[in-house]
Design an enzyme around this catalytic site. Structure first.
Site, mmCIF file in Angstrom:
data_model
loop_
_atom_site.group_PDB
_atom_site.id
_atom_site.type_symbol
_atom_site.label_atom_id
_atom_site.label_comp_id
_atom_site.label_asym_id
_atom_site.label_seq_id
_atom_site.Cartn_x
_atom_site.Cartn_y
_atom_site.Cartn_z
ATOM 1 N N SER A 388 0.830 -1.066 -0.021
ATOM 2 C CA SER A 388 0.018 -0.029 -0.019
ATOM 3 C C SER A 388 0.730 1.370 0.023
ATOM 4 C CB SER A 388 -0.997 -0.074 1.265
ATOM 5 O OG SER A 388 -1.597 1.030 1.203
ATOM 6 N N HIS A 441 1.182 -12.392 13.740
ATOM 7 C CA HIS A 441 1.902 -12.792 14.835
ATOM 8 C C HIS A 441 1.739 -14.295 15.244
ATOM 9 C CE1 HIS A 441 5.561 -12.016 17.085
ATOM 10 N NE2 HIS A 441 4.990 -11.275 17.958
ATOM 11 N N ASP A 445 7.201 -14.798 13.245
ATOM 12 C CA ASP A 445 7.908 -14.054 14.273
ATOM 13 C C ASP A 445 8.585 -12.856 14.018
ATOM 14 O OD1 ASP A 445 10.728 -14.972 13.478
ATOM 15 O OD2 ASP A 445 9.957 -16.801 13.540
#
Length: 471
Positions: A388, A441, A445
């Protein structure tokens, strides 16, 4: 026994039979009427009503929203010609007519939501042209008239119905003919302007074809409406309810699903001096007029980095108790675009097998279709990761939101020139931009996200390194 008819004149019937003597059977002063006589023949239906049903449009879509109708009740429509324009979870597209005939009824209006399997409209068709939808009528007995007199039925002749003249109230109701439905047909851009300015389309006199409302008509209406009067009257201000546009409705659903994803954010600052110099050099090359944008380099850099960190191109499958990652081999990189209809995210298919020039050409194509509202479901579906470029509008930092079928998204801030120290300790100008990443998440990681971001930074700051990975 022979039957001879002497005379039938002015409502009188006279008959007799000749055997050995003549006997007058009936003299009736009454009108002659007919009773049915059973004859058998094939009854062929000349016309019938067919319903145009909203079929499954794919991609798991269960409903669509009508943007505008191209036809009105009573109009003739040709087979495979557009009936209406709709907005789904994935795209804006047209629905074409299955039949040729006269539109008898529209079951939904503009802005209505239609579930799949429901009838959109009814069309009167020639049954002979569409026999598979309704089988041909079987042979059936139909009545044929047989003369009989009212005297035999004991029916009193009815006086003629009185002739009445319409009352003034009747005439008034006749003159209040509704406006042509052509006036309510408008493009999505016009409907967006109507909602922004809180204008009812029925209040605007259209000057377009068949009385359709144009942007200029709305602007004239608002200018006249908002012109202050000599003696303004204070009125109580009230809240106004405005329906969400189709794009806003889809954004609401997508972002609501995104609330279930725990986001991990990572940001870094990149120098784009080398890419800016390379783009200036390419702009001076008159052999190819294609504009190579900064975004083209970013999309290619993300694809090259995904070769080393493919987990960020995967999809998390939570449909059963055993969670799985679906590894996707192709890099279909979505590019967020600001259009007159709102924010849309088409994607560039198989970026790994495209050159930077081909990527720039595809971005140009998708951008043009987005501005005209002509992106197809194929252009908008199948994205694996999103970029974006909010910096085109403004803003240095951004916190992009992941969609539910992806694991990462990149937000690009506004490029700016700042003073920096070079290797010799001198102050110099440098053009920099901020990259802001978000990752799911639950499966990605922080270290993996940081390494992916550093690889993209390396390729952007030294674009010649991209040559080492090109096939």
């Amino acid at each position: 026994m022979a039957m001879n008819i002497l005379r039938c004149s002015r409502g009188f019937s006279r008959a007799w039979t000749s055997t050995q003597s003549r006997t007058a059977l009936s003299i009736v002063r009454s009108p002659t009427i007919c009773l049915p006589r059973r004859n058998f023949h094939a009854e062929l239906a000349l016309s019938g009503i067919r319903s145009q049903v909203l079929k499954d449009v794919g991609e798991g879509i269960t409903e669509v929203q009508i943007i505008q109708w191209y036809v009105e009740e009573g109009a003739r429509v040709e087979e495979w010609k557009p009936l209406c324009q709709y907005q789904s979870d994935k795209a804006v597209d047209d629905i074409t007519s299955r039949y040729e005939g006269i539109v008898k009824k529209l079951h939904f209006q503009a802005d209505d939501t239609v579930p799949t399997g429901r009838a959109l409209c009814d069309i009167e068709v020639d049954d002979a042209k569409y026999p598979e939808d309704h089988p041909a009528a079987a042979l059936s007995p139909t009545p044929s008239p047989t003369p009989v007199t009212t005297a035999e039925l004991d029916i009193e002749p009815q006086p003629p119905a009185p002739v009445t003249t319409p009352t003034p109230s009747d005439a008034t109701r006749t003159n209040n003919v509704p406006k042509s439905k052509h006036a309510a047909l408008a493009t999505p851009a016009v409907r967006g302007l109507l909602k922004t300015l809180s204008v009812n389309i029925e209040d605007v006199t259209g000057t377009g074809k068949d009385g359709r409302v144009l942007k200029e008509d709305i602007q004239r209406f608002v200018a006249a409406r908002d012109t202050p009067t000599a003696a303004p009257v204070l009125s109580k201000q009230e809240d106004t309810a405005v329906n969400l546009t189709p794009i806003q409705s889809q954004m609401f659903k997508t972002m609501t699903r995104s609330l279930t994803i725990p986001h991990f954010g990572y940001a870094d600052e990149l120098s784009i001096n080398n890419i800016t110099a390379l783009r200036r050099s390419l702009a001076n090359d008159k052999t190819d007029p294609t504009k190579i944008t900064f975004l083209s380099f970013v999309v290619k850099a993300v694809s090259l980095a995904l070769n080393e960190y493919p987990i960020l191109n995967a999809r998390l499958d939570t449909s059963n108790d055993k969670l799985q990652l679906i590894m996707r081999p192709r890099h279909n990189i979505g590019v967020a675009m600001d259009t007159p209809q709102g924010l849309i995210v088409p994607n560039i298919k198989d970026v790994g097998n495209r050159s930077i020039l081909e990527i720039a050409q595809e971005i140009t194509r998708l951008s043009a279709l987005g501005k005209d509202g002509k992106l197809t479901p194929a252009d908008l579906s199948g994205s694996t990761i999103t970029v974006s470029n909010i910096g085109n509008i403004g803003g240095t930092y951004v916190s992009p939101v992941i969609v539910d079928k992806e694991l990462a998204i990149l937000g690009i801030g506004r490029a700016r020139t700042i003073p920096v120290f070079d290797e010799a300790g001198h102050v110099a100008k440098s053009e920099v931009v901020n990259f802001s990443w978000s990752a799911d998440h639950r499966v990605v990681d922080g270290a993996t996200m940081a390494r992916m971001a550093s690889k993209v930074k390396e390729l952007i700051e030294s674009p010649e390194r991209m040559l080492l990975s090109l096939r």
